[in-house]
Motif scaffolding. Sequence first.
Motif, PDB file in Angstrom:
ATOM      1  N   ARG A  94      26.891  58.443   1.194  1.00 23.53           N
ATOM      2  CA  ARG A  94      26.223  59.175   0.114  1.00 23.53           C
ATOM      3  C   ARG A  94      25.281  60.260   0.628  1.00 23.53           C
ATOM      4  NH1 ARG A  94      24.656  53.764  -3.265  1.00 23.53           N
ATOM      5  NH2 ARG A  94      26.771  53.181  -3.940  1.00 23.53           N
ATOM      6  N   SER A 135      20.150  55.682   3.847  1.00 24.11           N
ATOM      7  CA  SER A 135      20.628  54.893   2.712  1.00 24.11           C
ATOM      8  C   SER A 135      20.772  53.425   3.085  1.00 24.11           C
ATOM      9  CB  SER A 135      21.980  55.429   2.226  1.00 24.11           C
ATOM     10  OG  SER A 135      22.951  55.323   3.254  1.00 24.11           O
ATOM     11  N   ASP A 140      28.455  53.325   0.011  1.00 26.91           N
ATOM     12  CA  ASP A 140      27.079  53.819   0.006  1.00 26.91           C
ATOM     13  C   ASP A 140      26.677  54.486   1.312  1.00 26.91           C
ATOM     14  OD1 ASP A 140      25.263  51.575   1.618  1.00 26.91           O
ATOM     15  OD2 ASP A 140      27.004  50.708   0.664  1.00 26.91           O
TER      16      ASP A 140
END
Length: 314
Positions: free
Chosen positions: A230, A74, A227
Amino acid sequence: MFNHIINARKRLKGHANHTPVMTSGTLNKLVGADIYLKCENFQKMGAFKFRGAYNSISKLTNIEKSKGVITYSSGNHGQAVALVGKMLKVETTIIMPRNAPATKLAAAKGYGAIVIEYNPETQSREDIALKIQEEQSLTMIPPFDHTDVIAGQGTATLELFDQAGPLDMLLTPCGGGGLLSGCAIAAKGKNPDCKVIGVEPALADDACKSFKTRMLHTIKNPETIADGTRTTSLGKITFPLILENVDDMVSVSEKQIIQAVQFLFFRMKIVVEPSGALGLAALLNKKVVLRKKIGVILSGGNIDAETMRLILKS
């Protein structure tokens, strides 16, 4: 596994930054304990991920290096693999989601990686990476479920103990569990009585659920501001390591994560991404039973301008 972390530290010497430990009288007073913040936001490429990427890629054979490596990420792990590839002259391919922070996409490309973007709503990053790996005979360096990656991440806690002395508690962010499992093993190796706590966003609490039920849970594409967490679930390697070495898992809300990032920026003058501030968020919101001397891993500082603007205005 503790010996793997010791060896990883030797391998990283002179290559990874020896990141600082910061303290704050204001923070100690607020929390009611002595807090030591391990600032991996000052690591090369801005996050702890450099440690695991360097440890794993540097161990490859010359033939493996000549063929290149591939990963999916990510953001931070992709940047780390790209940077290590540049340093060691190894071609890198990174599978990254289209909605990854723009700064992380740009950094991976800037380090010279081949970046392939995908739609996380309809595509599987693992499937894309495996297909390319097979077609091109590349070596897979996964973001967390790899013993050499885990060992590299654990070196952050070895350093923290060297810098701060024995700790009674350690708080570490958790996504796929590479950092948490490596740091837990390192902490227990340095002090078996150190209580290790993993921290997740409440919107992405698959590891908390897995830890408490001892059954692997998954959450697809959690919509958390953090993030770096995730991930769909813990890994086949990290899950049992966490069950064996971690004492508890807690979760924090999006608002609590934002407040922790704000505290670090306004009070301590340091930039930490939402994923990196999870441990501090848990402390500030009394999610754990305190001990006297507590270490916190601030895992990274790679945050794009728009996200930071929204956080500071909240």
